[in-house]
Design an enzyme around this catalytic site. Structure first.
Site, PDB file in Angstrom:
ATOM      1  CD  GLU A   1       2.260   1.594  -1.575  1.00 35.76           C
ATOM      2  OE1 GLU A   1       2.611   2.664  -2.078  1.00 35.76           O
ATOM      3  OE2 GLU A   1       1.069   1.242  -1.445  1.00 35.76           O
TER       4      GLU A   1
ATOM      5  CE  LYS B   1      -4.285   4.292  -1.542  1.00 32.17           C
ATOM      6  NZ  LYS B   1      -3.662   3.372  -2.503  1.00 32.17           N
TER       7      LYS B   1
END
Length: 302
Positions: free
Chosen positions: A25, A159
């Protein structure tokens, strides 16, 4: 091939030779890390993928096209420019139509990889269900993408700024397999163990590759999450980092930061409060994911 796709020479050569391609990404470069560490990290991660038998394809939106594989100059552009749009599923059509620069998130990288026929994607950590979701309904589009787009995502869990319990529950509801690689519990990005047990774990990449093949051969659309913990020597102490995360989340609430701005704000704040230790850990875990992701892709295509 889709009219909006432009494949780099390296990716085209790799595809022609039948080599496994691994997507990367661009949001991690433009929004996830400061310059110049972001560009150095991007180049090193690409090289790790090459060294492990696959071809890297960093994905971004440039001048109305989806670029599958970026040049050195383009990596530099995404690392050093301000005001690059963060592009998820919702934003892709508008950013392409307006010919703006766009950095792809987990969700949009999966979409673009799938359009290009790429089945594996390496990132740092997934987006997920944000803390306080009961009142904000802030749930990353990454999770729904995993439910519908057939790309395997190799990450260090979700995360750790997120509500990991709720994130795992959401993925279960959506039927997304989350496979722990050499771990029985979900890794929590900066730390190896969230304490949340996973339904699936494998010691060997061959097992994971076989499971992914079976899933897609059964016509079960959607992605697979391979949760690969940060190396032991690189993890931050949970007691240390979790307190810092809580402080950063509180500050974001007080400042009214919401939506797509919240993750870059929190990651930046955590880098500041850890005096760069979290950035070092972030870089190490991405590199570790690149090694595992490339090897898994090679295994899958054997």
């Amino acid at each position: 091939m889709n009219n909006y796709l432009i494949l780099s020479d390296e990716v085209q050569r790799g595809m022609a030779q039948g080599l496994p391609i691994v997507a990367l990404e661009s949001t991690i470069i433009s929004h996830g890390m400061p310059y110049p560490q972001n560009v150095a990290m991007a180049r090193e991660v690409e090289q790790i993928i090459r060294d492990n038998g696959a071809v890297p394809a960093t994905i971004a939106i440039i001048d109305g096209k989806i670029r599958i594989g970026l040049s050195d100059d383009e990596l530099e552009l995404f690392g050093s420019s301000k005001g690059i749009a963060k592009v998820s599923r919702r934003d892709l059509p508008q950013i392409i139509a307006s010919k703006k620069l766009g950095a792809t998130t987990v969700a949009s990288t999966m979409i673009c990889a799938h359009l290009a026929g790429i089945k594996f994607f390496v990132t740092g950590g997934l987006g997920g269900v944000h803390k306080g979701w009961e009142t904000t309904l802030d749930i990353s589009a990454d999770l729904d993408e995993l439910a519908q787009t057939s790309v395997t995502v190799i990450c260090a869990g979700a995360k750790s700024i997120l509500d990991l319990d709720a994130t795992l529950e959401y993925l279960e509801t959506k039927g997304v397999p989350v496979v722990g690689y050499k771990t029985k519990n979900l890794p929590a990005f900066f730390t190896r163990d969230s304490g949340l047990p996973l339904a699936l774990s494998c010691e060997e990449l061959t097992e994971i590759a076989e499971m992914i093949k079976v899933k897609w051969q059964l016509g079960l659309e959607g992605g697979v999450v391979v949760a690969n913990p940060i190396p032991q020597e690189d993890e931050l102490a949970p007691s240390y980092i979790n307190g810092i995360i809580d402080t950063a989340v509180k500050e974001a609430e007080e400042k009214g930061i919401i939506g797509k701005d919240i993750t870059p704000f929190l990651l930046g704040k955590i880098v500041e409060m850890t005096e760069g230790k979290s950035l070092e850990a972030n870089i190490k875990l991405v590199k570790n994911n690149a090694k595992v992701g490339a090897r898994l892709a090679v295994e899958f295509f054997k």
